[in-house]
Each structure stands twice: as structure tokens, then as C-alpha cells.
Write a protein that holds these residues in place. Structure first.
Motif, short mmCIF file in Angstrom:
data_model
loop_
_atom_site.label_atom_id
_atom_site.label_comp_id
_atom_site.label_asym_id
_atom_site.label_seq_id
_atom_site.Cartn_x
_atom_site.Cartn_y
_atom_site.Cartn_z
N ALA A 128 1.77 6.19 3.92
CA ALA A 128 2.66 5.82 2.81
C ALA A 128 3.55 4.70 3.31
CB ALA A 128 3.50 7.02 2.36
N PHE A 129 3.71 3.64 2.53
CA PHE A 129 4.49 2.51 3.02
C PHE A 129 5.25 1.82 1.89
CE2 PHE A 129 0.43 0.83 1.80
CZ PHE A 129 0.60 -0.49 1.42
N PHE A 130 6.38 1.26 2.25
CA PHE A 130 7.23 0.48 1.36
C PHE A 130 6.66 -0.93 1.37
CE2 PHE A 130 11.72 0.63 -0.32
CZ PHE A 130 11.77 -0.68 -0.79
N ALA A 131 5.99 -1.32 0.29
CA ALA A 131 5.16 -2.52 0.30
C ALA A 131 5.96 -3.81 0.15
CB ALA A 131 4.12 -2.45 -0.81
N ILE A 132 5.48 -4.85 0.83
CA ILE A 132 5.93 -6.22 0.62
C ILE A 132 4.79 -6.94 -0.08
CG2 ILE A 132 6.62 -8.38 1.72
CD1 ILE A 132 7.61 -6.71 4.10
N GLU A 133 5.08 -7.59 -1.20
CA GLU A 133 4.02 -8.27 -1.94
C GLU A 133 3.73 -9.61 -1.25
OE1 GLU A 133 2.64 -8.91 -6.51
OE2 GLU A 133 4.77 -9.10 -6.06
N HIS A 134 2.67 -9.61 -0.44
CA HIS A 134 2.34 -10.79 0.35
C HIS A 134 0.84 -10.73 0.66
CE1 HIS A 134 2.18 -13.49 3.84
NE2 HIS A 134 3.32 -14.01 3.41
N PRO A 135 0.16 -11.88 0.72
CA PRO A 135 -1.29 -11.87 1.00
C PRO A 135 -1.66 -11.14 2.28
CG PRO A 135 -0.61 -14.03 0.24
CD PRO A 135 0.64 -13.24 0.41
N GLU A 136 -0.85 -11.26 3.34
CA GLU A 136 -1.17 -10.58 4.59
C GLU A 136 -1.16 -9.07 4.42
OE1 GLU A 136 0.43 -11.84 8.44
OE2 GLU A 136 1.35 -13.54 7.41
N VAL A 137 -0.20 -8.58 3.66
CA VAL A 137 -0.09 -7.13 3.45
C VAL A 137 -1.24 -6.65 2.57
CG1 VAL A 137 1.34 -5.27 2.54
CG2 VAL A 137 2.40 -7.18 3.77
N ARG A 138 -1.55 -7.39 1.52
CA ARG A 138 -2.66 -7.00 0.64
C ARG A 138 -3.97 -6.96 1.42
NH1 ARG A 138 -1.82 -7.29 -4.86
NH2 ARG A 138 -4.01 -7.79 -5.21
N GLU A 139 -4.21 -7.96 2.26
CA GLU A 139 -5.45 -8.01 3.04
C GLU A 139 -5.54 -6.84 4.01
OE1 GLU A 139 -9.17 -9.54 3.95
OE2 GLU A 139 -7.77 -10.09 2.34
N VAL A 155 8.27 3.40 -3.58
CA VAL A 155 9.40 2.60 -4.08
C VAL A 155 8.93 1.24 -4.61
CG1 VAL A 155 11.68 1.60 -3.60
CG2 VAL A 155 11.00 3.76 -2.49
N SER A 156 8.26 0.44 -3.76
CA SER A 156 7.77 -0.87 -4.18
C SER A 156 6.28 -0.97 -3.90
CB SER A 156 8.53 -1.98 -3.42
OG SER A 156 8.28 -3.23 -4.00
N ASP A 157 5.51 -1.48 -4.87
CA ASP A 157 4.06 -1.41 -4.75
C ASP A 157 3.43 -2.79 -4.56
OD1 ASP A 157 4.30 -2.50 -7.25
OD2 ASP A 157 2.97 -1.09 -8.26
N LEU A 158 2.08 -2.80 -4.63
CA LEU A 158 1.31 -4.03 -4.46
C LEU A 158 0.58 -4.42 -5.73
CD1 LEU A 158 -0.22 -3.46 -0.90
CD2 LEU A 158 1.40 -5.24 -1.54
N GLY A 159 1.02 -3.89 -6.86
CA GLY A 159 0.35 -4.19 -8.11
C GLY A 159 -0.90 -3.35 -8.28
N TYR A 202 9.75 -7.90 -2.68
CA TYR A 202 9.56 -6.51 -3.10
C TYR A 202 9.29 -6.52 -4.59
CZ TYR A 202 11.43 -4.82 1.37
OH TYR A 202 11.64 -4.54 2.71
N ARG A 203 8.10 -6.10 -4.97
CA ARG A 203 7.75 -6.10 -6.39
C ARG A 203 8.74 -5.25 -7.19
NH1 ARG A 203 3.15 -6.51 -9.98
NH2 ARG A 203 1.96 -7.54 -8.35
N ALA A 204 9.24 -4.17 -6.59
CA ALA A 204 10.22 -3.33 -7.29
C ALA A 204 11.42 -4.16 -7.73
CB ALA A 204 10.67 -2.18 -6.40
N HIS A 205 11.87 -5.07 -6.87
CA HIS A 205 13.05 -5.87 -7.19
C HIS A 205 12.73 -6.90 -8.27
CE1 HIS A 205 15.26 -4.91 -3.15
NE2 HIS A 205 14.78 -3.84 -3.76
N SER A 206 11.58 -7.55 -8.17
CA SER A 206 11.23 -8.55 -9.18
C SER A 206 10.95 -7.90 -10.53
CB SER A 206 10.02 -9.37 -8.73
OG SER A 206 8.88 -8.55 -8.54
N GLU A 207 10.39 -6.68 -10.55
CA GLU A 207 10.15 -5.98 -11.81
C GLU A 207 11.47 -5.53 -12.44
OE1 GLU A 207 7.41 -2.86 -10.86
OE2 GLU A 207 5.66 -4.15 -11.17
N ARG A 208 12.41 -5.08 -11.61
CA ARG A 208 13.73 -4.72 -12.16
C ARG A 208 14.41 -5.94 -12.75
NH1 ARG A 208 15.44 -1.05 -6.89
NH2 ARG A 208 13.89 0.59 -7.23
N GLU A 209 14.30 -7.07 -12.06
CA GLU A 209 14.88 -8.32 -12.58
C GLU A 209 14.25 -8.67 -13.93
OE1 GLU A 209 15.32 -13.04 -11.31
OE2 GLU A 209 13.70 -11.81 -10.48
N ALA A 210 12.93 -8.58 -14.02
CA ALA A 210 12.24 -8.92 -15.27
C ALA A 210 12.66 -8.00 -16.40
CB ALA A 210 10.72 -8.84 -15.06
#
Length: 337
Positions: A128-139, A155-159, A202-210
Motif C-alpha cells: 500500500a503506498f501514497f502515490a505520486i502521479e509521475h511516469p516513473e511511479v506508474r512504470e 489517500v492519493s492514487d494513480l488514476g 499528488y492527484r488527491a491535491h489536484s482533484e481537491r483543487e478541481a
């Protein structure tokens, strides 16, 4: 070995014809041992009295999962609290509970998180991990999942990454809720509102902003939204951002801290005697509790760390395509637990 000598792991290894490391993996219920070998080690452990018959039978059942939780390091009080709760959960684990470990990874560092995923997949059945939305993490996540390690973001996901479930809030709805509260609670019908976040990575932060921006445009167009500042969940940075916002917008009526370390914002509001600014943040921790009580903060959004941990363990143990979002808890001064 005499009758008066307590059996040791080395005695089991010698009798079974395996390495001490193999015996250690079996006794500690870790992966990497063939079932035939595991059964032989347990049989000898029972024969020489290292394990009772009852214990050997329990050990002979399906091995519990090895689980790792990867959390961001740093000064965010909620994440520190979450780490403490994980350690407490480890301390009260029973023999048939998952074998759980917790590691802190440098915050906002995608390379470090990707390396940690790959490294821990060698031992862990599930991460289980607190995700950073970044190509390196997705790969790295795709690679680890393809290797058979179960993954869940918290908390924050990868989409919509295949085979990676998410446990957390509906963050867009959270952002809309924050916007609704600020719009309703602001002491003026006009003025500026501002957002502070840890990082848009952090996708969680950008989604809250949106979510926040959508409801402001929809219901409170008379409020002027100032672009989001990134404070990296650091109280000092958030303090400086807030002072700059107060200077930039004398008509500031609301602040939403999308991330953590709200103490810096409440400190700036107190020092400038601007506690009439409606302030909403995340994570019920000693600093936000204090800010609510003294009136420099109006509401705190929270997700119970123990419930989050148990939901993550459940999602890793019993995978399902789309776990339901967790319940959002909102605390004001009057309903503090």
C-alpha cells in the motif's frame, strides 16, 4: 542436543537439510519457500519440540501475506500520525494477521518511490503506498503488479491504472465540500479565496483543487480565486505563503489548505490578526485541534487513520476492482471528539 537444551533454529535446519535462512522464513511465515520444504521444516520443528502440535498446525495453514506500507516522510502531522498507527497495528498483530512493515519515503520524490516499490516487491506480497502521479511511479507500479505483487494506493492514487485499487476519499467531492463551506461561512459576499497544497504531483491535491474551483464558479462567482500555492506540507512554507497571500489580497476571506501542516497558516492568521478569514484544512491532529479551539481554523476534514489502515489491509487481502470511497469526517470546534 540434550533434553535440557531448548531447541534452536539451527537444530531444525540440520535435521531438515536446509539453510538457517530457510528455517527463519518458515518460522516467520515469509514467502520464498516451497510448500514441500515448509511442511518438512514444520514437521521437524514439532518433532524436536520447537513448536507444539497446535502451533505447528496453525503454521501449516495458508501463510499470511507480507505487506508493506510506503508513506511520505516529512513534517506533515497527519502522515506522522498515520505512521504511528501502522506501528501500533504491527504491535498488536496476531499469528494469522498479515506480516506488516512500514517505511517512509522522501516526500514528493518520484524516483525514490519507484525504487521503493521495486525493492519491497522482492519481499512483499502486497504494498500500500501514497502515490505520486509521475511516469516513473506508474512504470514501477505496472512492473511490480505484473510480477504478482498486489498494489493499493492510499489517500492519493494513480488514476485508472490497471490492477491498482485505491483506498481513500472521493477527493473531487471533498474539494467541492470545502468550496461550499468557505462560500457559506465567509464573512463577506465578495473578496478573494486562496488554496494552499502540498504538491499537484499528488492527484488527491489536484482533484481537491478541481472540485473547489468547480463549485466556486458554479455557486460563488463573486468570490475571486487566487492561484494555488504549493507549500510541500511544510509549516514554514505554508506560513510564508499565507503572509504573502494576506499582502497580495487585503480582501482575503477564505483559505483552503488542500494538504497538511496547517499550523503555519493558522500562525500567520493569528499574527496578522486575520482570524476572521475562513480557514479549512485536513487531518485532525494536535495542531489542527488547537487551531479549531482558539478560533484560527473553522473546519477540519479527516479520515480516521485506523479505518484507513484497515481498509488498505482489507483491499490487499481481498482484492476488489473498485473499493468504495471512505467516509469524510468534518470537525468543527463544537463537535471535536
Amino acid at each position: 542436543m540434550t533434553d535440557s537444551t531448548k531447541p534452536q533454529l539451527s537444530d531444525i535446519a540440520a535435521r531438515a537439510g536446509v539453510s538457517l535462512a530457510t528455517v527463519d522464513r518458515v518460522i516467520n511465515r515469509r514467502k520464498g519457500v516451497k510448500e514441500r520444504t515448509r511442511g518438512r521444516v514444520l514437521e521437524i520443528a514439532r518433532e524436536i519440540g520447537f513448536l507444539s502440535t497446535e502451533d505447528a498446525e496453525r503454521y501449516g495453514t495458508e501463510r499470511p501475506l507480507n505487506m508493506v506500507m510506503l508513506l511520505p516522510a516529512g513534517s506533515n502531522p497527519y502522515l506522522r500520525l498515520l505512521g504511528e498507527r501502522v506501528k501500533a497495528r504491527i504491535g498488536r498483530s496476531g499469528i494469522n494477521d498479515p506480516f506488516l512493515r512500514c517505511f517512509f519515503i522522501e516526500s514528493f520524490d518520484a524516483t525514490a518511490l519507484a525504487e521503493a516499490l521495486r525493492k519491497n516487491a522482492a519481499w512483499a506480497d502486497a504494498i500500500a503506498f501514497f502515490a505520486i502521479e509521475h511516469p516513473e511511479v506508474r512504470e514501477a507500479a505496472l512492473e511490480v503488479a505484473a510480477g504478482g505483487t498486489r498494489l493499493v494506493t492510499i489517500v492519493s492514487d494513480l488514476g485508472t491504472l490497471p490492477d491498482v485499487a485505491h483506498v481513500g476519499l472521493d477527493n473531487r467531492a471533498v474539494g467541492r465540500t470545502a468550496g461550499l463551506l468557505i462560500g457559506r461561512l465567509a464573512h463577506s459576499d465578495t473578496g478573494a479565496v486562496a488554496l494552499v497544497a502540498g504538491s499537484r504531483h499528488y492527484r488527491a491535491h489536484s482533484e481537491r483543487e478541481a472540485g473547489f474551483l468547480s463549485i466556486q464558479e458554479e455557486m460563488f462567482p463573486h468570490l475571486r480565486v487566487i492561484g494555488m500555492r504549493e507549500g510541500h506540507d511544510d509549516a514554514g512554507e505554508n506560513y510564508r505563503h499565507t503572509l504573502a497571500l494576506l499582502d497580495q489580497a487585503p480582501d482575503l476571506v477564505g483559505i483552503y489548505n488542500v494538504g497538511g501542516s496547517s499550523s503555519g497558516i493558522s500562525r500567520a492568521l493569528r499574527e496578522r490578526d486575520r482570524t476572521t478569514v475562513t480557514f479549512i484544512g485536513h487531518g485532525l491532529t494536535p495542531d489542527t485541534r488547537r487551531a479549531l479551539l482558539e478560533g484560527s481554523m473553522d473546519a477540519v476534514f479527516d479520515q480516521d487513520p485506523d479505518l484507513l489502515i484497515e481498509a488498505a489491509i482489507r483491499a490487499l487481502s481481498q482484492p476488489e476492482p473498485r473499493p468504495r470511497p471512505l467516509r469524510l469526517e468534518i470537525y468543527f470546534r463544537e463537535n471535536l471528539p
